[in-house]
Design an enzyme around this catalytic site. Structure first.
Site, PDB file in Angstrom:
ATOM      1  N   ASN A  10     -42.150 -35.549 -44.978  1.00  0.00           N
ATOM      2  CA  ASN A  10     -40.902 -36.272 -44.312  1.00  0.00           C
ATOM      3  C   ASN A  10     -41.285 -37.658 -44.482  1.00  0.00           C
ATOM      4  O   ASN A  10     -42.235 -38.192 -43.885  1.00  0.00           O
ATOM      5  CB  ASN A  10     -40.603 -35.835 -42.986  1.00  0.00           C
ATOM      6  N   ASN A  12     -39.868 -40.339 -43.570  1.00  0.00           N
ATOM      7  CA  ASN A  12     -39.681 -41.317 -42.294  1.00  0.00           C
ATOM      8  C   ASN A  12     -40.850 -41.158 -41.463  1.00  0.00           C
ATOM      9  O   ASN A  12     -41.340 -41.949 -40.897  1.00  0.00           O
ATOM     10  CB  ASN A  12     -38.637 -40.700 -41.431  1.00  0.00           C
ATOM     11  N   ASP A  69     -45.692 -31.977 -35.863  1.00  0.00           N
ATOM     12  CA  ASP A  69     -44.244 -31.104 -35.526  1.00  0.00           C
ATOM     13  C   ASP A  69     -43.544 -32.040 -34.490  1.00  0.00           C
ATOM     14  O   ASP A  69     -44.283 -32.139 -33.489  1.00  0.00           O
ATOM     15  CB  ASP A  69     -44.642 -29.777 -35.531  1.00  0.00           C
ATOM     16  N   TYR A 151     -32.226 -37.091 -35.343  1.00  0.00           N
ATOM     17  CA  TYR A 151     -31.465 -37.079 -34.143  1.00  0.00           C
ATOM     18  C   TYR A 151     -31.354 -38.341 -33.547  1.00  0.00           C
ATOM     19  O   TYR A 151     -30.715 -38.734 -32.229  1.00  0.00           O
ATOM     20  CB  TYR A 151     -31.984 -35.928 -33.125  1.00  0.00           C
ATOM     21  N   ASP A 152     -32.006 -39.545 -34.078  1.00  0.00           N
ATOM     22  CA  ASP A 152     -31.907 -40.714 -33.525  1.00  0.00           C
ATOM     23  C   ASP A 152     -30.808 -41.194 -33.120  1.00  0.00           C
ATOM     24  O   ASP A 152     -30.656 -42.157 -32.028  1.00  0.00           O
ATOM     25  CB  ASP A 152     -32.662 -41.847 -34.459  1.00  0.00           C
ATOM     26  N   LYS A 172     -39.009 -48.883 -31.946  1.00  0.00           N
ATOM     27  CA  LYS A 172     -39.162 -47.385 -31.525  1.00  0.00           C
ATOM     28  C   LYS A 172     -40.435 -46.846 -31.391  1.00  0.00           C
ATOM     29  O   LYS A 172     -40.737 -46.128 -30.419  1.00  0.00           O
ATOM     30  CB  LYS A 172     -38.546 -46.621 -32.732  1.00  0.00           C
ATOM     31  N   HIS A 177     -42.197 -40.617 -28.625  1.00  0.00           N
ATOM     32  CA  HIS A 177     -42.936 -39.646 -28.674  1.00  0.00           C
ATOM     33  C   HIS A 177     -43.914 -39.857 -29.859  1.00  0.00           C
ATOM     34  O   HIS A 177     -45.099 -39.543 -29.650  1.00  0.00           O
ATOM     35  CB  HIS A 177     -42.104 -38.404 -29.038  1.00  0.00           C
ATOM     36  N   ARG A 178     -43.408 -40.072 -31.180  1.00  0.00           N
ATOM     37  CA  ARG A 178     -44.448 -40.180 -32.082  1.00  0.00           C
ATOM     38  C   ARG A 178     -45.343 -41.452 -31.753  1.00  0.00           C
ATOM     39  O   ARG A 178     -46.619 -41.230 -32.170  1.00  0.00           O
ATOM     40  CB  ARG A 178     -43.676 -40.424 -33.425  1.00  0.00           C
TER      41      ARG A 178
HETATM   42  P1  ITT Z   1     -42.589 -31.835 -42.003  1.00  0.00           P
HETATM   43  O1  ITT Z   1     -42.917 -31.812 -43.420  1.00  0.00           O
HETATM   44  O2  ITT Z   1     -43.760 -32.798 -41.492  1.00  0.00           O
HETATM   45  O3  ITT Z   1     -42.598 -30.455 -41.188  1.00  0.00           O
HETATM   46  P2  ITT Z   1     -39.825 -32.130 -41.045  1.00  0.00           P
HETATM   47  O4  ITT Z   1     -38.943 -33.073 -41.564  1.00  0.00           O
HETATM   48  O5  ITT Z   1     -39.749 -30.582 -41.464  1.00  0.00           O
HETATM   49  O6  ITT Z   1     -41.290 -32.603 -41.951  1.00  0.00           O
HETATM   50  P3  ITT Z   1     -40.377 -31.150 -38.434  1.00  0.00           P
HETATM   51  O7  ITT Z   1     -40.655 -29.780 -38.922  1.00  0.00           O
HETATM   52  O8  ITT Z   1     -41.082 -31.868 -37.328  1.00  0.00           O
HETATM   53  O9  ITT Z   1     -40.246 -32.203 -39.564  1.00  0.00           O
HETATM   54  O10 ITT Z   1     -38.972 -31.225 -37.939  1.00  0.00           O
HETATM   55  C1  ITT Z   1     -38.275 -32.321 -37.152  1.00  0.00           C
HETATM   56  C2  ITT Z   1     -37.062 -32.164 -37.007  1.00  0.00           C
HETATM   57  O11 ITT Z   1     -36.611 -33.224 -35.801  1.00  0.00           O
HETATM   58  C3  ITT Z   1     -36.031 -32.821 -37.982  1.00  0.00           C
HETATM   59  O12 ITT Z   1     -34.792 -32.524 -37.979  1.00  0.00           O
HETATM   60  C4  ITT Z   1     -36.319 -34.393 -37.865  1.00  0.00           C
HETATM   61  O13 ITT Z   1     -35.306 -34.993 -38.272  1.00  0.00           O
HETATM   62  C5  ITT Z   1     -36.166 -34.481 -36.462  1.00  0.00           C
HETATM   63  N1  ITT Z   1     -37.195 -35.571 -35.815  1.00  0.00           N
HETATM   64  C6  ITT Z   1     -38.530 -35.750 -35.716  1.00  0.00           C
HETATM   65  N2  ITT Z   1     -38.781 -36.671 -35.438  1.00  0.00           N
HETATM   66  C7  ITT Z   1     -37.648 -37.368 -35.132  1.00  0.00           C
HETATM   67  C8  ITT Z   1     -37.665 -38.725 -34.648  1.00  0.00           C
HETATM   68  O14 ITT Z   1     -38.368 -39.341 -34.243  1.00  0.00           O
HETATM   69  N3  ITT Z   1     -36.410 -39.314 -34.398  1.00  0.00           N
HETATM   70  C9  ITT Z   1     -35.217 -38.273 -34.703  1.00  0.00           C
HETATM   71  N4  ITT Z   1     -35.275 -37.140 -35.021  1.00  0.00           N
HETATM   72  C10 ITT Z   1     -36.597 -36.582 -35.449  1.00  0.00           C
END
Ligand code: ITT
Length: 191
Positions: A10, A12, A69, A151-152, A172, A177-178
């Site tokens: 990811n 982001n 995660d 979900y921001d 942010k 959380h992050r």
């Molecule tokens: P990985 O490769 O790290 O697993 P991922 O995108 O699959 O990346 P997750 O399994 O942690 O990440 O899924 C998290 C979900 O929550 C995903 O839909 C993200 O868009 C959302 N999410 C995670 N962090 C967020 C944040 O800071 N703000 C908004 N949405 C977030």
């Protein structure tokens, strides 16, 4: 400088984490060490998935690494989407569809309290450590803002009166959380 591999696909997450690390550590992507496949996330908890992703890299590549995660946990939905946040509306992993599903489920529900949770799993010399960050807030009635990701646009942290998608990445990180989880990671790495 200590080298750490970040077990994520990811971009982001990479952007937000790198801004916090501020060039103090060299972060390598999983791609750069030859891990091109998607790492399985099959655990029933956010904590379990973070550990699973980090262990996957450590077991195969024997590198110091971390994974994270994250998920949105809505009080009145018994913590959903939670560990299912990425694919809440289906395998296509659409942010738009995921947000619409949450908003639909929350239609006519007055208590909109929710939280974002991040768990970071760090593995150094084969030893695992976990760091958790939580930000409390509430769900907006409809998406607002075009910054951030996931979900921001529908999450209003208690510290603000607008969504995470309306503020800068730096703002942010200060309350997210992050940001909270990464600051614990940094404080361990710089101990
Ligand atoms: P990985 O490769 O790290 O697993 P991922 O995108 O699959 O990346 P997750 O399994 O942690 O990440 O899924 C998290 C979900 O929550 C995903 O839909 C993200 O868009 C959302 N999410 C995670 N962090 C967020 C944040 O800071 N703000 C908004 N949405 C977030």
């Amino acid at each position: 400088m200590r080298k750490l591999v970040f077990a994520t696909d990811n971009p982001n997450k990479v952007r937000e984490v790198n801004e916090l690390l501020d060039n103090r550590f060299k972060i390598t992507s999983k791609k750069e060490i030859g891990c091109l496949e998607e790492i399985p996330e099959t655990q029933p908890t956010i904590r379990g998935n973070a550990l699973q992703k980090a262990m996957y890299l450590y077991d195969r590549y024997k590198v110091d690494c971390f994974a994270e995660d994250s998920g949105l946990e809505v009080d009145m939905l018994d913590g959903r989407p939670g560990v299912y946040s990425a694919r809440y509306a289906g395998a296509a992993r659409s942010d738009q569809a995921n947000m619409e599903k949450v908003l639909k489920e929350m239609e006519n529900i007055a208590d909109r309290s929710a939280q974002f949770k991040t768990v970071i799993a760090l593995i150094i010399d084969g030893q695992a450590r976990l760091y958790e960050g939580i930000v409390r807030g509430k769900l907006a009635k409809k998406p607002k803002g075009d910054k951030g990701f996931g979900y921001d646009p529908i999450f209003i942290p208690d510290e603000l009166d607008t969504t995470f998608a309306c503020i800068s990445p730096k703002q942010k990180n200060e309350i997210s959380h992050r940001g909270k989880a990464v600051r614990q990671l940094i404080s361990f790495l710089t101990r």
